[in-house]
Design a protein around this motif. Structure first.
Motif, PDB file in Angstrom:
ATOM      1  N   SER A  92       3.279   1.893  32.009  1.00 10.95           N
ATOM      2  CA  SER A  92       2.254   1.069  31.593  1.00 10.95           C
ATOM      3  C   SER A  92       1.509   0.473  32.843  1.00 10.95           C
ATOM      4  O   SER A  92       2.040   0.336  33.738  1.00 10.95           O
ATOM      5  N   ILE A  93       0.247   0.205  32.553  1.00 12.42           N
ATOM      6  CA  ILE A  93      -0.487  -0.472  33.688  1.00 12.42           C
ATOM      7  C   ILE A  93      -1.504  -1.194  32.988  1.00 12.42           C
ATOM      8  O   ILE A  93      -2.197  -1.088  31.812  1.00 12.42           O
ATOM      9  N   VAL A  94      -1.874  -2.502  33.645  1.00 10.45           N
ATOM     10  CA  VAL A  94      -3.018  -3.374  32.882  1.00 10.45           C
ATOM     11  C   VAL A  94      -4.188  -2.902  33.552  1.00 10.45           C
ATOM     12  O   VAL A  94      -4.291  -2.886  34.894  1.00 10.45           O
ATOM     13  N   ILE A  95      -5.100  -2.971  32.768  1.00  7.24           N
ATOM     14  CA  ILE A  95      -6.502  -2.772  33.327  1.00  7.24           C
ATOM     15  C   ILE A  95      -7.686  -3.917  32.628  1.00  7.24           C
ATOM     16  O   ILE A  95      -7.219  -4.504  31.438  1.00  7.24           O
ATOM     17  N   ARG A  96      -8.721  -4.366  33.540  1.00  6.60           N
ATOM     18  CA  ARG A  96      -9.483  -5.452  32.998  1.00  6.60           C
ATOM     19  C   ARG A  96     -10.816  -4.809  33.288  1.00  6.60           C
ATOM     20  O   ARG A  96     -11.555  -4.165  34.239  1.00  6.60           O
ATOM     21  N   ALA A  97     -11.534  -4.729  32.114  1.00  2.00           N
ATOM     22  CA  ALA A  97     -13.018  -4.549  31.955  1.00  2.00           C
ATOM     23  C   ALA A  97     -13.801  -6.028  32.290  1.00  2.00           C
ATOM     24  O   ALA A  97     -13.661  -6.854  31.363  1.00  2.00           O
ATOM     25  N   ASN A  98     -14.895  -5.685  33.090  1.00  2.43           N
ATOM     26  CA  ASN A  98     -15.601  -7.197  33.517  1.00  2.43           C
ATOM     27  C   ASN A  98     -17.204  -6.841  33.637  1.00  2.43           C
ATOM     28  O   ASN A  98     -17.417  -5.936  34.234  1.00  2.43           O
ATOM     29  N   ASP A  99     -18.033  -7.447  32.795  1.00  4.59           N
ATOM     30  CA  ASP A  99     -19.404  -7.123  33.004  1.00  4.59           C
ATOM     31  C   ASP A  99     -19.827  -7.936  34.273  1.00  4.59           C
ATOM     32  O   ASP A  99     -19.938  -9.068  34.374  1.00  4.59           O
ATOM     33  N   ILE A 100     -20.202  -6.997  35.172  1.00  7.01           N
ATOM     34  CA  ILE A 100     -20.694  -7.627  36.575  1.00  7.01           C
ATOM     35  C   ILE A 100     -22.296  -7.278  36.654  1.00  7.01           C
ATOM     36  O   ILE A 100     -22.770  -7.994  37.651  1.00  7.01           O
ATOM     37  N   ASP A 101     -22.773  -6.948  35.760  1.00  6.23           N
ATOM     38  CA  ASP A 101     -24.484  -6.608  36.023  1.00  6.23           C
ATOM     39  C   ASP A 101     -25.226  -7.689  35.112  1.00  6.23           C
ATOM     40  O   ASP A 101     -26.395  -7.554  34.988  1.00  6.23           O
ATOM     41  N   GLY A 102     -24.585  -8.557  34.586  1.00  5.63           N
ATOM     42  CA  GLY A 102     -25.323  -9.552  33.832  1.00  5.63           C
ATOM     43  C   GLY A 102     -25.802  -9.100  32.540  1.00  5.63           C
ATOM     44  O   GLY A 102     -25.372  -8.435  31.795  1.00  5.63           O
ATOM     45  N   GLU A 103     -27.218  -9.340  32.195  1.00  4.00           N
ATOM     46  CA  GLU A 103     -27.807  -8.724  31.136  1.00  4.00           C
ATOM     47  C   GLU A 103     -28.453  -7.487  31.397  1.00  4.00           C
ATOM     48  O   GLU A 103     -29.208  -7.003  30.355  1.00  4.00           O
ATOM     49  N   GLU A 104     -28.312  -6.733  32.417  1.00  2.61           N
ATOM     50  CA  GLU A 104     -28.944  -5.439  32.401  1.00  2.61           C
ATOM     51  C   GLU A 104     -28.377  -4.293  31.294  1.00  2.61           C
ATOM     52  O   GLU A 104     -29.081  -3.435  31.169  1.00  2.61           O
ATOM     53  N   ASN A 105     -27.156  -4.600  31.117  1.00  4.82           N
ATOM     54  CA  ASN A 105     -26.672  -3.850  30.061  1.00  4.82           C
ATOM     55  C   ASN A 105     -26.843  -3.841  28.545  1.00  4.82           C
ATOM     56  O   ASN A 105     -26.277  -3.625  27.606  1.00  4.82           O
ATOM     57  N   GLY A 106     -27.913  -4.961  28.542  1.00  7.20           N
ATOM     58  CA  GLY A 106     -28.149  -5.531  26.965  1.00  7.20           C
ATOM     59  C   GLY A 106     -27.594  -6.836  26.612  1.00  7.20           C
ATOM     60  O   GLY A 106     -27.723  -6.980  25.600  1.00  7.20           O
ATOM     61  N   THR A 113      -8.807  -7.711  28.955  1.00  7.06           N
ATOM     62  CA  THR A 113      -7.671  -7.120  29.545  1.00  7.06           C
ATOM     63  C   THR A 113      -6.830  -6.307  28.493  1.00  7.06           C
ATOM     64  O   THR A 113      -6.528  -7.257  27.551  1.00  7.06           O
ATOM     65  N   ILE A 114      -6.272  -5.205  28.839  1.00 10.03           N
ATOM     66  CA  ILE A 114      -5.447  -4.416  28.002  1.00 10.03           C
ATOM     67  C   ILE A 114      -4.525  -3.683  28.889  1.00 10.03           C
ATOM     68  O   ILE A 114      -4.504  -3.472  29.774  1.00 10.03           O
ATOM     69  N   THR A 115      -3.183  -3.448  28.252  1.00 11.59           N
ATOM     70  CA  THR A 115      -2.084  -2.782  28.906  1.00 11.59           C
ATOM     71  C   THR A 115      -2.243  -1.205  28.331  1.00 11.59           C
ATOM     72  O   THR A 115      -2.467  -1.044  27.056  1.00 11.59           O
ATOM     73  N   VAL A 116      -2.192  -0.199  29.063  1.00  9.22           N
ATOM     74  CA  VAL A 116      -2.536   0.994  28.874  1.00  9.22           C
ATOM     75  C   VAL A 116      -0.957   1.652  28.953  1.00  9.22           C
ATOM     76  O   VAL A 116      -0.589   1.684  30.129  1.00  9.22           O
ATOM     77  N   GLN A 117      -0.667   2.520  27.966  1.00 13.17           N
ATOM     78  CA  GLN A 117       0.604   3.109  28.131  1.00 13.17           C
ATOM     79  C   GLN A 117       0.366   4.583  28.827  1.00 13.17           C
ATOM     80  O   GLN A 117      -0.655   5.011  28.395  1.00 13.17           O
ATOM     81  N   LEU A 118       1.223   4.918  29.702  1.00  9.36           N
ATOM     82  CA  LEU A 118       0.864   6.037  30.646  1.00  9.36           C
ATOM     83  C   LEU A 118       1.967   7.098  30.098  1.00  9.36           C
ATOM     84  O   LEU A 118       3.291   6.849  29.687  1.00  9.36           O
ATOM     85  N   ASP A 119       1.557   8.365  30.287  1.00 12.53           N
ATOM     86  CA  ASP A 119       2.349   9.750  30.049  1.00 12.53           C
ATOM     87  C   ASP A 119       2.681  10.306  31.369  1.00 12.53           C
ATOM     88  O   ASP A 119       1.822  10.437  32.256  1.00 12.53           O
TER      89      ASP A 119
END
Length: 149
Positions: A92-106, A113-119
């Motif tokens: 498994s590996i931990v990934i993080r999603a972060n809004d870096i563009d401010g309000e440009e994407n709505g 942050t989520i843990t992803v199971q890998l095959d």
């Protein structure tokens, strides 16, 4: 005299810890330095929790055990991302999603942050432990309510 010398050698060599057994076979190992590693590939999509629509301009990072980004990418117009790199072998590996563009994407979105199971998709040899993959990973971001205060 020759027989006496051979007899003494047969008794003396084992006592000294020297053995002639298997001397005709040479065992050679490959020298390897460093740490075991594997390649990884994670594909997925980031969406808005309120609208279920794709989010563009979100930074998605694969984190190491100290929560430091190893590799980062930005989502495209369809909210898709593809992370590739090398890491210490794990299922498994931990990934993080972060809004870096401010309000440009709505709007402003809180990080997730989520843990992803890998095959394991390919084996390896030596320190290289092969390739690990995850597809169709879904990350949902909620509005950042702390920005309203």
């Amino acid at each position: 005299m020759k027989d006496v010398l051979l007899s003494i050698c047969r008794w003396l060599l084992p006592i000294l810890g020297v053995s002639a057994v298997g001397c005709n076979t040479i065992y050679q190992t490959a020298d390897e330095y460093g740490t075991p590693y594997a390649d990884f590939e994670i594909k997925g999509k980031v969406t808005d929790a309120a609208t279920s629509g794709p989010l563009q301009g979100i930074e998605v990072s694969a984190l190491d055990s100290d929560a430091v980004p190893m590799v980062s990418v930005t989502t495209d117009v369809e909210g898709r991302f593809e992370l590739t790199g090398s890491f210490f072998p794990a299922e498994s590996i931990v990934i993080r999603a972060n809004d870096i563009d401010g309000e440009e994407n709505g709007g402003l979105f809180a990080p997730a942050t989520i843990t992803v199971q890998l095959d394991r998709s390919a084996g390896g040899d030596g320190w290289y432990s092969g390739k690990y993959t995850a597809e169709n990973v879904s990350v949902t971001l909620s509005p950042d309510l702390s920005s309203d205060w």
